[in-house]
Design a protein around this motif. Structure first.
Motif, mmCIF file in Angstrom:
data_model
loop_
_atom_site.group_PDB
_atom_site.id
_atom_site.type_symbol
_atom_site.label_atom_id
_atom_site.label_comp_id
_atom_site.label_asym_id
_atom_site.label_seq_id
_atom_site.Cartn_x
_atom_site.Cartn_y
_atom_site.Cartn_z
ATOM 1 N N GLY A 78 0.920 -1.305 -0.037
ATOM 2 C CA GLY A 78 0.006 -0.061 0.114
ATOM 3 C C GLY A 78 0.901 1.299 -0.064
ATOM 4 N N THR A 79 2.032 1.076 0.818
ATOM 5 C CA THR A 79 2.694 2.358 0.872
ATOM 6 C C THR A 79 3.415 2.466 -0.390
ATOM 7 N N ASN A 225 7.951 11.614 17.169
ATOM 8 C CA ASN A 225 7.381 10.388 16.485
ATOM 9 C C ASN A 225 8.724 9.912 15.546
ATOM 10 N N GLY A 226 9.857 10.530 15.713
ATOM 11 C CA GLY A 226 10.924 10.295 14.815
ATOM 12 C C GLY A 226 10.916 10.640 13.447
ATOM 13 N N VAL A 227 9.958 11.665 13.230
ATOM 14 C CA VAL A 227 9.883 11.888 11.737
ATOM 15 C C VAL A 227 10.819 13.202 11.386
ATOM 16 N N PHE A 228 11.727 13.233 10.589
ATOM 17 C CA PHE A 228 12.546 14.386 10.182
ATOM 18 C C PHE A 228 11.810 15.736 10.020
ATOM 19 N N LEU A 338 11.898 9.098 2.303
ATOM 20 C CA LEU A 338 11.058 7.621 2.482
ATOM 21 C C LEU A 338 10.822 7.482 3.855
ATOM 22 N N HIS A 339 11.817 7.537 4.692
ATOM 23 C CA HIS A 339 11.858 7.158 6.195
ATOM 24 C C HIS A 339 10.493 7.907 6.755
ATOM 25 N N ASN A 340 10.514 9.255 6.309
ATOM 26 C CA ASN A 340 9.440 10.011 6.974
ATOM 27 C C ASN A 340 7.806 9.122 6.675
ATOM 28 N N ARG A 345 3.098 6.099 8.183
ATOM 29 C CA ARG A 345 2.365 5.168 7.768
ATOM 30 C C ARG A 345 2.249 3.766 8.657
ATOM 31 N N ASP A 346 3.197 4.164 9.718
ATOM 32 C CA ASP A 346 3.404 3.055 10.586
ATOM 33 C C ASP A 346 3.975 1.919 10.151
ATOM 34 N N GLU A 347 4.848 1.908 9.090
ATOM 35 C CA GLU A 347 5.562 0.919 8.601
ATOM 36 C C GLU A 347 6.600 0.259 9.582
#
Length: 396
Positions: A78-79, A225-228, A338-340, A345-347
């Motif tokens: 899905g991602t 949340n660890g998002v850049f 892509l990390h973000n 999306r809680d991958e």
């Protein structure tokens, strides 16, 4: 440092570097293909080397499970489809009389698989049934599209409303108010460059690994949340953290008043400033100072863990890349974007894929304290943490 990007298209044309749009430092045909034109008509004959696409056909089919797909590409189907949909307009190519264009999904898959596994271009070529030079070109094209299309959407400094939410979350973690980011600088290994090699020499990793290491830096600020929310990419690996910070666009924005009244928390390699909050580093700390440092460490753990997941997801960041130094910033930026997307999306990240980031901080002894106001503010925060029982007591 000058931003440059170079490729080697047909007819040896040189393309001027495009504005990369974020804080950076810094068409070949595949073999075995010929074409003939006969007579005066447009008909052409083309011989294309027959390469097996069985591996990609398996993963692109509906029968491939989401778990199986995730193991290969570090994200669910899905991602992956969402990324393809958003990039279609930028990466799609039209068929020509000479050949059919590589489909969008395959183009994006080549790039993500290369980043996720760090496999050589030769192996990636065999997986997807494409030429080596074609795969190399696709990786750079898709990374550039990620920078142009997805970065403005998925990697941006928070607005005023988001800043309030972020500071509240960091305060719930540590008890320290007005923190809007956790900052860390990591190092990405590279092959020794041909020019200015000493600047990229990484002494700390060389001493730890007992072999000569060269690197470039990635400075990142993340939310709880660890998002850049900010990245500065590509400065040489010999440069200490405080100098990387001074050369970043974040530093310039702070000088312009963007970070007035808020803090970004950094490690001991950064200076204490009006907007950068760092731990106490002098010997013989008081209980209050030690307790404050423990809370700072809780905030720093957020960015260290984010970098551990970043490197775990994109194994290319753990290996000395085949890529040219001038192409590396765009690729590293794509990995951060892509990390973000995966984080939002809680991958999940495979537990055995996550690596520990060690010996990354390039600390200069006695980093100067550059703000008397910040020193007083830090002392007041440390006192309040202990006075209001927010500080831990493990140091006792």
């Amino acid at each position: 440092m000058k931003d440059t990007t170079s490729t080697q298209p047909m007819h040896q044309r040189k393309r001027k570097a495009a504005d990369l749009g974020y804080d950076l430092n810094l068409a070949t045909s595949s073999g075995g293909e010929t074409a003939e034109k006969g007579g005066d008509g447009p008909q052409r004959r083309l011989w294309v080397k027959d390469r097996s696409k069985d591996w990609w056909d398996k993963y692109s089919s509906a029968d491939c499970s989401d778990d199986e797909f995730r193991k290969a590409f570090q994200m669910g189907k899905g991602t992956f489809e969402t990324i393809c949909d958003e990039l279609t307009a930028s990466v799609a190519k039209e068929n020509t009389m000479l050949r059919d264009a590589v489909p969008v999904r395959q183009r994006v898959a080549v790039c993500i698989y290369r980043l996720a596994t760090g496999e050589s271009l030769r192996l990636v070529s065999k997986r997807f049934g494409l030429g080596i030079s074609t795969c190399h070109k696709l990786v750079l094209e898709v990374c550039s599209a990620i920078k142009d299309v997805l970065m403005p959407k998925y990697l941006q400094w928070p607005n005023n409303e988001s800043v309030t939410v972020i500071s509240d979350e960091f305060e719930s973690i540590s008890g320290i108010p007005n923190v809007v980011g956790s900052m860390y600088t990591t190092h990405i290994p590279i092959i020794a460059p041909k020019v200015n090699v000493s600047a990229y020499f990484n002494k700390r990793q060389t001493d730890r690994k007992q072999k000569t290491c060269y690197s470039v830096t990635v400075q990142g600020v993340v939310n709880p949340n660890g998002v850049f929310t900010d990245v500065c990419i590509g400065w040489p690996g010999s440069m200490p953290d405080d100098q990387v910070l001074e050369r970043s666009a974040l530093y310039q924005r702070a000088d312009g008043g963007l970070l007035k009244g808020v803090w970004i928390v950094g490690g001991a390699g950064y200076p204490l400033m009006d907007w950068v909050l760092v731990p106490y580093t002098q010997p013989h700390l008081t209980w209050t100072q030690h307790a404050f440092n423990e809370k700072i460490d809780e905030i720093l753990k957020v960015s260290k863990d984010a970098f551990a997941r970043l490197k775990g997801r994109w194994s290319c960041l753990q290996k000395r890349t085949e890529m040219k130094l001038q192409d590396l910033p765009v690729v590293l930026g794509a990995c951060c974007v892509l990390h973000n997307i995966c984080e939002l999306r809680d991958e999940p990240v495979e537990p055995d894929s996550v690596i520990e980031v060690v010996d990354d901080e390039m600390v200069v002894p006695e980093v100067a304290l550059r703000s008397e106001t910040a020193m007083k503010a830090r002392d007041a925060m440390a006192h309040n943490l202990l006075h209001h029982n927010h500080a831990g007591t493990s140091f006792l």
